[in-house]
Write a protein that holds these residues in place. Sequence first.
Motif, PDB file in Angstrom:
ATOM      1  N   VAL A  34       0.872 -17.893  36.162  1.00 32.30           N
ATOM      2  CA  VAL A  34       0.396 -17.505  34.673  1.00 32.30           C
ATOM      3  C   VAL A  34       1.100 -18.455  33.746  1.00 32.30           C
ATOM      4  N   SER A  35       0.021 -18.997  33.111  1.00 34.31           N
ATOM      5  CA  SER A  35       0.309 -19.861  31.887  1.00 34.31           C
ATOM      6  C   SER A  35       0.606 -19.097  30.650  1.00 34.31           C
ATOM      7  N   ASP A  36       1.926 -18.493  30.407  1.00 34.65           N
ATOM      8  CA  ASP A  36       2.238 -17.805  29.364  1.00 34.65           C
ATOM      9  C   ASP A  36       3.489 -18.375  29.085  1.00 34.65           C
ATOM     10  N   LEU A  37       3.891 -18.587  27.641  1.00 36.17           N
ATOM     11  CA  LEU A  37       4.969 -19.261  27.474  1.00 36.17           C
ATOM     12  C   LEU A  37       6.223 -18.163  27.660  1.00 36.17           C
ATOM     13  N   ASP A  38       6.214 -17.028  27.131  1.00 38.63           N
ATOM     14  CA  ASP A  38       7.088 -16.013  27.463  1.00 38.63           C
ATOM     15  C   ASP A  38       7.509 -15.883  28.978  1.00 38.63           C
ATOM     16  N   MET A  39       6.384 -15.765  29.862  1.00 43.07           N
ATOM     17  CA  MET A  39       6.730 -15.397  31.378  1.00 43.07           C
ATOM     18  C   MET A  39       7.416 -16.572  31.858  1.00 43.07           C
ATOM     19  N   GLU A  40       6.750 -17.937  31.440  1.00 45.93           N
ATOM     20  CA  GLU A  40       7.155 -19.011  31.969  1.00 45.93           C
ATOM     21  C   GLU A  40       8.754 -19.282  31.431  1.00 45.93           C
ATOM     22  N   GLN A  41       9.122 -18.884  30.413  1.00 48.22           N
ATOM     23  CA  GLN A  41      10.656 -19.017  30.074  1.00 48.22           C
ATOM     24  C   GLN A  41      11.301 -17.801  30.841  1.00 48.22           C
ATOM     25  N   LEU A  42      10.937 -16.863  31.162  1.00 51.81           N
ATOM     26  CA  LEU A  42      11.589 -15.705  31.727  1.00 51.81           C
ATOM     27  C   LEU A  42      11.914 -16.082  33.217  1.00 51.81           C
ATOM     28  N   VAL A  43      11.060 -16.748  33.720  1.00 50.51           N
ATOM     29  CA  VAL A  43      11.129 -17.194  35.245  1.00 50.51           C
ATOM     30  C   VAL A  43      12.275 -17.897  35.496  1.00 50.51           C
ATOM     31  N   GLU A  44      12.033 -19.338  34.175  1.00 50.31           N
ATOM     32  CA  GLU A  44      12.861 -20.466  34.247  1.00 50.31           C
ATOM     33  C   GLU A  44      14.138 -20.104  34.212  1.00 50.31           C
ATOM     34  N   GLU A  45      14.501 -18.826  33.060  1.00 51.29           N
ATOM     35  CA  GLU A  45      16.031 -18.443  33.029  1.00 51.29           C
ATOM     36  C   GLU A  45      16.569 -17.801  34.252  1.00 51.29           C
ATOM     37  N   LYS A  46      15.600 -17.003  34.877  1.00 51.24           N
ATOM     38  CA  LYS A  46      16.297 -16.284  36.212  1.00 51.24           C
ATOM     39  C   LYS A  46      16.772 -17.529  37.190  1.00 51.24           C
ATOM     40  N   VAL A  47      15.483 -18.462  37.404  1.00 51.54           N
ATOM     41  CA  VAL A  47      15.739 -19.496  38.676  1.00 51.54           C
ATOM     42  C   VAL A  47      16.943 -19.981  38.199  1.00 51.54           C
ATOM     43  N   ASP A  48      17.093 -20.523  37.014  1.00 56.23           N
ATOM     44  CA  ASP A  48      18.314 -21.393  36.655  1.00 56.23           C
ATOM     45  C   ASP A  48      19.764 -20.621  36.732  1.00 56.23           C
ATOM     46  N   LEU A  49      19.601 -19.250  36.573  1.00 50.91           N
ATOM     47  CA  LEU A  49      20.753 -18.519  36.734  1.00 50.91           C
ATOM     48  C   LEU A  49      21.185 -18.189  38.173  1.00 50.91           C
ATOM     49  N   PHE A  50      20.109 -18.143  38.975  1.00 48.21           N
ATOM     50  CA  PHE A  50      20.088 -17.945  40.395  1.00 48.21           C
ATOM     51  C   PHE A  50      20.929 -19.136  40.864  1.00 48.21           C
ATOM     52  N   TRP A  51      20.219 -20.477  40.562  1.00 47.43           N
ATOM     53  CA  TRP A  51      20.783 -21.591  40.982  1.00 47.43           C
ATOM     54  C   TRP A  51      22.288 -21.866  40.817  1.00 47.43           C
ATOM     55  N   LYS A  52      22.721 -21.600  39.304  1.00 47.28           N
ATOM     56  CA  LYS A  52      24.042 -21.545  38.975  1.00 47.28           C
ATOM     57  C   LYS A  52      24.884 -20.824  39.820  1.00 47.28           C
ATOM     58  N   GLU A  53      24.559 -19.526  39.920  1.00 51.84           N
ATOM     59  CA  GLU A  53      25.498 -18.644  40.889  1.00 51.84           C
ATOM     60  C   GLU A  53      25.757 -19.032  42.255  1.00 51.84           C
ATOM     61  N   ILE A  54      24.362 -19.618  42.859  1.00 55.19           N
ATOM     62  CA  ILE A  54      24.450 -19.929  44.422  1.00 55.19           C
ATOM     63  C   ILE A  54      25.290 -21.274  44.459  1.00 55.19           C
ATOM     64  N   GLU A  55      25.149 -22.220  43.587  1.00 52.23           N
ATOM     65  CA  GLU A  55      25.609 -23.625  43.388  1.00 52.23           C
ATOM     66  C   GLU A  55      27.209 -23.360  43.271  1.00 52.23           C
ATOM     67  N   GLY A  56      27.644 -22.619  42.303  1.00 49.32           N
ATOM     68  CA  GLY A  56      28.879 -22.643  42.005  1.00 49.32           C
ATOM     69  C   GLY A  56      29.781 -21.556  42.486  1.00 49.32           C
ATOM     70  N   GLY A  57      29.244 -20.564  43.331  1.00 50.71           N
ATOM     71  CA  GLY A  57      29.782 -19.405  44.034  1.00 50.71           C
ATOM     72  C   GLY A  57      30.082 -19.871  45.376  1.00 50.71           C
ATOM     73  N   MET A  58      30.849 -18.857  46.202  1.00 51.13           N
ATOM     74  CA  MET A  58      31.038 -18.736  47.462  1.00 51.13           C
ATOM     75  C   MET A  58      30.130 -18.400  48.349  1.00 51.13           C
ATOM     76  N   SER A  59      29.012 -17.615  47.760  1.00 52.34           N
ATOM     77  CA  SER A  59      28.032 -16.945  48.590  1.00 52.34           C
ATOM     78  C   SER A  59      26.596 -17.824  48.673  1.00 52.34           C
ATOM     79  N   LYS A  60      26.156 -18.158  49.550  1.00 50.83           N
ATOM     80  CA  LYS A  60      25.107 -18.973  49.584  1.00 50.83           C
ATOM     81  C   LYS A  60      23.734 -17.975  50.026  1.00 50.83           C
ATOM     82  N   ARG A  61      23.926 -16.806  49.772  1.00 50.01           N
ATOM     83  CA  ARG A  61      22.766 -15.955  49.856  1.00 50.01           C
ATOM     84  C   ARG A  61      22.618 -14.909  48.500  1.00 50.01           C
ATOM     85  N   GLY A  62      21.442 -14.765  48.164  1.00 54.69           N
ATOM     86  CA  GLY A  62      21.329 -13.990  46.737  1.00 54.69           C
ATOM     87  C   GLY A  62      19.890 -13.213  47.045  1.00 54.69           C
TER      88      GLY A  62
END
Length: 189
Positions: free
Chosen positions: A60-88
């Motif tokens: 979907v080409s929508d600025l709000d949806m793209e921003q929401l997706v980007e925020e959640k993917v970045d958060l997931f990456w940050k927690e996986i990369e920096g945490g002990m668990s590699k599953r989420g």
Amino acid sequence: MVYSQGEMNTYPTITIDLTLDRHTIKDVLRAILDAILFHRLFGLVKPKTREVLGVTMPGVSDLDMEQLVEEKVDLFWKEIEGGMSKRGQIIVTFSEKRPKKSWFQVYVGEEDVPWEQWVINAEMRQPRDLDRPQFDTALSNTLTKAIHTMLTYTSSDRGRTAVPLMTNATGISPFPIKIAVKVGGVEFG
């Protein structure tokens, strides 16, 4: 990819299992979230496509949806990369607004009542260089299966009847959307 009733839920839960590596994790998660939103947003949607490992994914080409997706993917990456668990998990829940009543049937506002949930189980692994071609091929096949699951489910009787009546036609989605990120059983953001 499985769809079933949630444990105590009366709404369908569709599950997508992914094994990712640090090179593909963000692109694949963005593509999967975009594709889910593409199939479940009912407003005026401007489509886009995303190419990931040779698989064309809708979005979907929508600025709000793209921003929401980007925020959640970045958060997931940050927690996986920096945490002990590699599953989420990334959990997308579609809800409808319903009147909330107290014990004595007195109207006390609105509440979000889920009607469908998509659960993306993701595990991060790091394949050896020799195993890279097989890893990428397997992931490409998983993406193709995920798109097939989305198409099959959303066009099925079960997928169509899960969608409640639309009473609010403003915006890109008449329904509230929640995207939750869980790593190691802990919800973030």
